[in-house]
Design a protein around this motif. Sequence first.
Motif, short mmCIF file in Angstrom:
data_model
loop_
_atom_site.label_atom_id
_atom_site.label_comp_id
_atom_site.label_asym_id
_atom_site.label_seq_id
_atom_site.Cartn_x
_atom_site.Cartn_y
_atom_site.Cartn_z
N TRP A 1 -9.93 4.09 2.06
CA TRP A 1 -9.32 3.38 0.92
C TRP A 1 -8.02 4.06 0.52
N GLU A 2 -6.92 3.49 1.01
CA GLU A 2 -5.62 4.15 0.86
C GLU A 2 -5.03 4.04 -0.54
N HIS B 1 -12.74 1.89 7.41
CA HIS B 1 -11.58 1.71 6.53
C HIS B 1 -11.55 2.84 5.49
N LEU C 1 0.83 -1.21 0.00
CA LEU C 1 0.00 0.00 0.00
C LEU C 1 0.87 1.26 0.00
N HIS D 1 -6.14 -1.50 5.11
CA HIS D 1 -6.40 -0.07 4.94
C HIS D 1 -6.71 0.55 6.31
#
Length: 433
Positions: A255-256, A253, A16, A316
């Motif tokens: 959303w990265e 969460h 990520l 995330h």
Amino acid sequence: MAFWDKEVETLPRDKLDGLQVKRLKETVARCRKSIFYRNRLKNIDESTFSKPEDVAQLPFTTKNDLRMNYDFGLVTVSREEIVRMHSSSGTTGKATVIFHTKRDIETWSDLVARCIVMTGANKTDIFQNLISYGMFTGGLGLHYGAEKVGMLVIPSGVGNTKRQIQLMKDFNTTVFHATPSYILYVSEVMTQGGYDPKEFDLRIGFTGAEPHSEQTRQRIEDVYDINAYNSYGMSELNGPGVAFECEEKNGMHLWEDNYLLEVVNPSTGELLAPGEEGELVITTLGREAMPILRYRTGDLARIVDDGEQCACGRAHVRLSRIKGRSDDMLIVRGVNLYPSQIEDVLMSFPEVATNYQIHVTREGTLDALTVKVELYPKMFDGDLRKLKKLESNITKCIQDEIVVRPKVEFLEPGSLPRTEGKAVRVVDKRGAM
């Protein structure tokens, strides 16, 4: 545990981070095409970025920047590539506008589909969208995501509450999207009409568009016998679909792969550590028509820092419930407080119904705080000692929470004004006195 895009949703931390750096470089390069960012970025060399934290080398973007560059000042594509515009209401100043390309809409819908699926909803569900359509992003944002999942969508919009109830009954609605205040109002109208909210086929609720407490979520779940999930988004960042709760309900969460999150001290802009509460600053990653760097959202929250990856399997980052906006903060007798703190207390009392309002006035030279609370009808049975005891308990609990001692007034259900959109929780009359 269901996934919409399992590969991306379960990317490990190092993957990520790498994806964010790559997309951040691309976003900065794209931003140089806009009138607004062209000069602001002339001393930035994004090719040296090696970690997500390098985003701090970029300047902040504020709501005022968007207003001052109305209408196309932040756009990075040609007019022919833009397929949609959304706008803020402009109630607190000049409206801000956001533009989308076709790919932006596809990406946004995909993110919302992720959110819907991770709550356990699926294409067998009947989805009723009790949120305003039009320039506001809440209606169309969830609508397109739900269609992408394959749900049967009822675009009922907001208002005409009796018809909403009839639609729920006739078409066996199983999932709804609404503001917390409006869906609680719907339950009141159901009860007045002789229905038990639990008798409907509802099983999941999506709530958002206004800050609300954990106690309010529990109230919605109890009234309808459903699972309710909190969501986060704002028009400047697309709308709904920025962050959402999974079935674990332990933070939303974010959303990265599409957003880079920072939490900063709202006064100094200094970066805060995970677990510390501050203002959310978010950079879009991958948006074509109108990318935004380090946007000062004004929303106050913290990164959930329990040392564990969510049991759902997603890496995330998780956001806490939004406490309020930095500009929602009230200063009463020199004390900083947020409406959500008072809501936390009120909704912990089972005698309290679903509506309340906070009034701030001035008595002489001092601020005065009055909390007007609707109680359930059963509380007005002539037993004044019972009401006096309840008033004393609520007053003490609010004072323990915010330091300031309020005056608490009890009202019968239906006494306070209802809104079909976001609830008006604070009436501050000090400026008019």
